[in-house]
Design a protein around this motif. Sequence first.
Motif, PDB file in Angstrom:
ATOM      1  N   UNK A 163     -25.874  16.656  20.638  1.00 20.08           N
ATOM      2  CA  UNK A 163     -26.860  17.384  21.422  1.00 20.08           C
ATOM      3  C   UNK A 163     -26.348  17.468  22.855  1.00 20.08           C
ATOM      4  N   UNK A 164     -26.753  18.512  23.554  1.00 13.60           N
ATOM      5  CA  UNK A 164     -26.333  18.734  24.939  1.00 13.60           C
ATOM      6  C   UNK A 164     -27.548  18.644  25.845  1.00 13.60           C
ATOM      7  N   UNK A 165     -27.405  17.861  26.924  1.00 14.17           N
ATOM      8  CA  UNK A 165     -28.488  17.649  27.891  1.00 14.17           C
ATOM      9  C   UNK A 165     -28.024  18.161  29.255  1.00 14.17           C
ATOM     10  N   UNK A 166     -28.858  18.974  29.889  1.00 19.34           N
ATOM     11  CA  UNK A 166     -28.534  19.522  31.213  1.00 19.34           C
ATOM     12  C   UNK A 166     -29.264  18.725  32.294  1.00 19.34           C
ATOM     13  N   UNK A 167     -28.501  18.033  33.113  1.00 14.66           N
ATOM     14  CA  UNK A 167     -29.067  17.210  34.189  1.00 14.66           C
ATOM     15  C   UNK A 167     -29.000  17.969  35.513  1.00 14.66           C
ATOM     16  N   UNK A 168     -30.134  18.039  36.195  1.00 11.02           N
ATOM     17  CA  UNK A 168     -30.211  18.676  37.509  1.00 11.02           C
ATOM     18  C   UNK A 168     -30.613  17.633  38.547  1.00 11.02           C
ATOM     19  N   UNK A 169     -29.784  17.456  39.559  1.00 13.03           N
ATOM     20  CA  UNK A 169     -30.064  16.521  40.650  1.00 13.03           C
ATOM     21  C   UNK A 169     -30.463  17.333  41.877  1.00 13.03           C
ATOM     22  N   UNK A 170     -31.679  17.124  42.341  1.00 15.19           N
ATOM     23  CA  UNK A 170     -32.183  17.857  43.494  1.00 15.19           C
ATOM     24  C   UNK A 170     -31.898  17.088  44.785  1.00 15.19           C
ATOM     25  N   UNK A 171     -31.544  17.840  45.837  1.00 23.47           N
ATOM     26  CA  UNK A 171     -31.227  17.251  47.136  1.00 23.47           C
ATOM     27  C   UNK A 171     -32.118  17.887  48.190  1.00 23.47           C
ATOM     28  N   UNK A 172     -32.808  17.059  48.949  1.00 25.54           N
ATOM     29  CA  UNK A 172     -33.696  17.563  49.999  1.00 25.54           C
ATOM     30  C   UNK A 172     -32.879  18.178  51.133  1.00 25.54           C
ATOM     31  N   UNK A 173     -33.317  19.311  51.683  1.00 25.82           N
ATOM     32  CA  UNK A 173     -32.584  19.927  52.792  1.00 25.82           C
ATOM     33  C   UNK A 173     -32.589  19.030  54.036  1.00 25.82           C
ATOM     34  N   UNK A 174     -31.530  19.160  54.829  1.00 27.99           N
ATOM     35  CA  UNK A 174     -31.466  18.498  56.133  1.00 27.99           C
ATOM     36  C   UNK A 174     -31.928  19.500  57.190  1.00 27.99           C
ATOM     37  N   UNK A 175     -31.980  19.048  58.447  1.00 24.34           N
ATOM     38  CA  UNK A 175     -32.442  19.928  59.534  1.00 24.34           C
ATOM     39  C   UNK A 175     -31.541  21.151  59.650  1.00 24.34           C
ATOM     40  N   UNK A 176     -32.085  22.348  59.500  1.00 24.16           N
ATOM     41  CA  UNK A 176     -31.245  23.551  59.585  1.00 24.16           C
ATOM     42  C   UNK A 176     -30.800  23.830  61.013  1.00 24.16           C
ATOM     43  N   UNK A 177     -29.742  24.603  61.117  1.00 21.93           N
ATOM     44  CA  UNK A 177     -29.223  25.042  62.413  1.00 21.93           C
ATOM     45  C   UNK A 177     -29.806  26.419  62.711  1.00 21.93           C
TER      46      UNK A 177
END
Length: 344
Positions: A163-177
Motif C-alpha cells: 500500500x502507498x501512503x502520502x505524507x504531507x508535512x505542513x510548515x507555518x509561514x514566517x514573517x513575509x518581506x
Amino acid sequence: MVTGAGRRGLAGWAHAREDYKLRRAAAGPSATLDMALRRPPRLRLCARLPDFFLLLLFRGCLIGAVNLKSSNRTPVVQEFESVELSCIITDSQTSDPRIEWKKIQDEQTTYVFFDNKIQGDLAGRAEILGKTSLKIWNVTRKDSALYRCEVVARNDRKEIDEIVIELTVQVKPVTPVCRVPKAVPVGKMATLHCQESEGHPRPHYSWYRNDVPLPTDSRANPRFRNSSFHLNSETGTLVFTAVHKDDSGQYYCIASNDAGSARCEEQEMEVYDLNIGGIIGGVLVVLAVLALITLGICCAYRRGYFINNKQDGESYKNPGKPDGVNYIRTDEEGDFRHKSSFVI
C-alpha cells in the motif's frame, strides 16, 4: 467492481483449480475419490459451486492471501510533530512475514525500513509499530513524500501485497518581506510586494490598508470605487494602475496556509498632488541662474581677468633673438655714451 487484488485472487483460484484438474486426470480414476477426500472442506465446497458464485465468494475460497490496509492513506501533520503511517496485515498465514518501507520522492526511491532496521535520514527518529506500521518523530518538510509499505509472506498463496501512503508535512509561514513605496504622485502606477519562502504548502497573500482587508479587484467592491488596483493572492503583488488620494494609508500583508499565518509590519504610502506651477517656477529659476553665471563669465573675460599678465611682462623684458644672429662683444668695443654734441 473487482479490484486489482481481487483479480489477482481470481487468477490464483483459477490456476489452483486447473492444477487440481490436471493432477486428478494424471492420477487416474482410482485416485479421484482419494484426492477428493484429501481436499480441504472449503476447497471441496468451492469446487461444487458454479463459476458465477465463485466470482462472488472468491475471498472465502481463497486460501492464504496476504492483504494490507491502512487507517489513513493521506496523513497530514505539522512540522516538528510525530506521525504514524498505518500499515496493517488483515489476512496472512505466514507468522513472520518480511516487512519493508520505501520512500518515493522526486522520482527517486530509497529504503526507510530494510533488513529489520531503519535506514537513511529517518535513522534515530523512526520505529516500527505493531510489526508493520511506521512512526516518525520530529517530522520536517523534507519528510513530505510517498511511503510504500511492502509485505512478503512466503507461506501464502499470494505472497506479496503493498500500500502507498502520502505524507504531507505542513510548515507555518514566517514573517513575509513587504515593500511599499513611500510616496507616489496622483495618477501614477504603484506596486506593493509581499513574499514568504518558508511556508508549506505555499501560502496565500492578503493585503490590508488601515486594518481593512483589500479585495482582489477594487471594481468588485463599491467601497473601493475610487481606487483601481488588483491583488494577486498567489504572488502577493498589489498593483495600483493609477493611485488616488484615498489610496494613502498604512499597508501590511498577511501570508497564510493551513499551518498558520504571519504578517509584516505596517508601512505608510503617501499619495501627493503634483504642483505644476511650482515645477515651472523652479525650472525658470534654474535657467535664470545659469544665464547670470554665463553673463558673469563673459564680462570677466572681456576685462582681461583670465589673461596671464606675468607671462606677458616677461616677454617684453627678454625679447627673442633673431635666428642665425650671434652677438659677440670684443675688447675694442666700448660702452656707447650719449654726448650732448651728438645730434641725430
